[in-house]
Design a protein around this motif. Structure first.
Motif, PDB file in Angstrom:
ATOM      1  N   TYR A   1      -1.661 -22.847 -28.187  1.00 51.90           N
ATOM      2  CA  TYR A   1      -2.112 -21.494 -27.836  1.00 51.90           C
ATOM      3  C   TYR A   1      -1.406 -21.091 -26.548  1.00 51.90           C
ATOM      4  O   TYR A   1      -1.482 -21.791 -25.540  1.00 51.90           O
TER       5      TYR A   1
ATOM      6  N   VAL B   1      -0.074 -18.061 -31.254  1.00 48.71           N
ATOM      7  CA  VAL B   1      -0.563 -19.342 -31.767  1.00 48.71           C
ATOM      8  C   VAL B   1       0.471 -19.972 -32.679  1.00 48.71           C
ATOM      9  O   VAL B   1       0.939 -19.342 -33.645  1.00 48.71           O
TER      10      VAL B   1
ATOM     11  N   THR C   1       0.960 -23.035 -35.299  1.00 49.95           N
ATOM     12  CA  THR C   1       0.202 -23.980 -36.133  1.00 49.95           C
ATOM     13  C   THR C   1       1.179 -24.746 -37.003  1.00 49.95           C
ATOM     14  O   THR C   1       2.047 -24.139 -37.657  1.00 49.95           O
TER      15      THR C   1
ATOM     16  N   LYS D   1      -1.340 -27.579 -32.884  1.00 46.36           N
ATOM     17  CA  LYS D   1      -1.537 -26.194 -32.459  1.00 46.36           C
ATOM     18  C   LYS D   1      -1.132 -26.038 -30.995  1.00 46.36           C
ATOM     19  O   LYS D   1      -1.341 -26.942 -30.182  1.00 46.36           O
TER      20      LYS D   1
ATOM     21  N   TYR E   1      -4.659 -28.947 -21.549  1.00 45.08           N
ATOM     22  CA  TYR E   1      -4.604 -27.573 -21.081  1.00 45.08           C
ATOM     23  C   TYR E   1      -3.602 -27.478 -19.930  1.00 45.08           C
ATOM     24  O   TYR E   1      -3.336 -28.461 -19.239  1.00 45.08           O
TER      25      TYR E   1
ATOM     26  N   VAL F   1     -11.093 -25.570 -34.783  1.00 40.96           N
ATOM     27  CA  VAL F   1     -11.056 -24.652 -33.641  1.00 40.96           C
ATOM     28  C   VAL F   1     -11.775 -23.354 -34.010  1.00 40.96           C
ATOM     29  O   VAL F   1     -11.469 -22.744 -35.034  1.00 40.96           O
ATOM     30  N   THR F   2     -12.724 -22.973 -33.175  1.00 42.92           N
ATOM     31  CA  THR F   2     -13.376 -21.675 -33.306  1.00 42.92           C
ATOM     32  C   THR F   2     -12.923 -20.814 -32.135  1.00 42.92           C
ATOM     33  O   THR F   2     -13.089 -21.208 -30.973  1.00 42.92           O
ATOM     34  N   GLU F   3     -12.332 -19.663 -32.438  1.00 46.67           N
ATOM     35  CA  GLU F   3     -11.747 -18.813 -31.399  1.00 46.67           C
ATOM     36  C   GLU F   3     -12.673 -17.638 -31.081  1.00 46.67           C
ATOM     37  O   GLU F   3     -13.229 -17.016 -31.977  1.00 46.67           O
TER      38      GLU F   3
ATOM     39  N   THR G   1     -12.388 -19.960 -24.508  1.00 46.29           N
ATOM     40  CA  THR G   1     -12.360 -19.127 -25.726  1.00 46.29           C
ATOM     41  C   THR G   1     -12.099 -19.979 -26.961  1.00 46.29           C
ATOM     42  O   THR G   1     -12.228 -19.497 -28.085  1.00 46.29           O
ATOM     43  N   LEU G   2     -11.723 -21.235 -26.744  1.00 50.76           N
ATOM     44  CA  LEU G   2     -11.473 -22.164 -27.849  1.00 50.76           C
ATOM     45  C   LEU G   2     -12.569 -23.219 -27.873  1.00 50.76           C
ATOM     46  O   LEU G   2     -12.748 -23.970 -26.911  1.00 50.76           O
ATOM     47  N   ASP G   3     -13.306 -23.274 -28.956  1.00 53.05           N
ATOM     48  CA  ASP G   3     -14.312 -24.325 -29.158  1.00 53.05           C
ATOM     49  C   ASP G   3     -13.690 -25.354 -30.108  1.00 53.05           C
ATOM     50  O   ASP G   3     -13.605 -25.133 -31.318  1.00 53.05           O
ATOM     51  N   ILE G   4     -13.223 -26.454 -29.540  1.00 51.67           N
ATOM     52  CA  ILE G   4     -12.489 -27.465 -30.313  1.00 51.67           C
ATOM     53  C   ILE G   4     -13.414 -28.645 -30.568  1.00 51.67           C
ATOM     54  O   ILE G   4     -13.914 -29.270 -29.621  1.00 51.67           O
TER      55      ILE G   4
END
Length: 256
Positions: free
Chosen positions: A208, A253, A255, A206, A160, A241-243, A227-230
């Motif tokens: 973001y 984004v 990809t 990816k 990050y 990834v769940t956004e 906000t990103l569940d990786i």
């Protein structure tokens, strides 16, 4: 010598922030940008050390000789010349004209080290090396020797980062600079192949990229990151990834 991959106490892999910044610098250099902290094998201005490079920069050299250096001028001129200084910062701990000339630039970009989502599997590969450079006393060539190499079999790493607008303005870091950093992240491993990381085996899956509509940020950084569940997964690309987007803050984004 072959280095063992970084492994944290819990078995997860790590790529240090210093390593990531080195790769970003290399990509920026490939884009034609002037880089202060250059890799030895990529020196493009003939200066073999940071001290030699800075002391041959006229704006610094002139202040270096003064009894009362203009630190603001050093700050502004070094930021203007080198993109990695205005991005990541730099310390100049030199002595000049009987005075200590020590000043620093605080970089506007903060970058975490990358950590693997799962425990990594480090593979050891034993190879045979025979250079035949020398002859023995009996006239024979050097005998072959064994050496060890290490590689991570498969893993997904996450990092990050953020750019602090107030420091960006102070450092003369522009929107164009930010976009170059963006592109450097996307192409981070281009031209970075080696024996234990052949071309194509390491890649950025990816990226973001959030742009806030105000200098202080619409939301705290940690709230944006969350906000990103990786999560790790066993098959390629080894993560999901769940956004959960925040209102009025939609990332760009990339990809693979």
């Amino acid at each position: 010598m072959s280095w063992y991959p970084r492994v944290l106490y819990d078995g997860h892999g790590e790529i240090s922030d210093v390593c990531l910044k080195r790769k970003i610098r290399n990509r920026l250099q490939d884009m034609g940008e002037e880089i202060f902290v250059q890799e030895d094998s990529r020196i493009d201005d003939g200066y073999r050390s940071l001290k030699e490079r800075i002391l041959n920069f006229d704006d610094f050299k002139n202040e270096y000789r003064n009894k009362k250096p203009d630190f603001k001028k050093i700050y502004d001129s070094t930021c203007k010349k080198w993109i990695d200084i205005r991005t990541f910062g730099q310390v100049f701990p030199f002595k000049g004209a009987g005075n200590n000339l020590s000043t620093n630039v605080r970089g506007c970009m903060s970058l975490w080290g990358a950590t693997s989502l799962d425990v990594i599997d480090v593979q050891e590969i034993i190879s045979i090396k025979s250079t035949n450079l020398n002859e023995t006393e009996k006239g024979r060539k050097d005998s072959a020797s064994f050496f060890h190499r290490y590689m991570v079999h498969k893993a997904a790493y996450v990092t990050y980062g953020s750019i602090y607008c107030q420091l960006a303005e102070k450092n003369n870091f522009t929107e164009e600079d930010a976009e170059k950093i963006h592109q450097a992240l996307i192409t981070l491993f281009e031209g970075d192949a080696a024996a234990m990381r052949p071309a194509g085996t390491m890649n950025v899956q990816k990226v973001y990229w959030w742009k806030h509509n105000c200098k202080t940020g619409q939301y705290p950084q940690i709230k944006v990151f969350k906000t990103l569940d990786i999560q790790p997964q066993k098959e390629y690309p080894f993560f999901t990834v769940t956004e959960t987007p925040l209102p009025d803050l939609t990332p760009e984004v990339y990809t693979l």
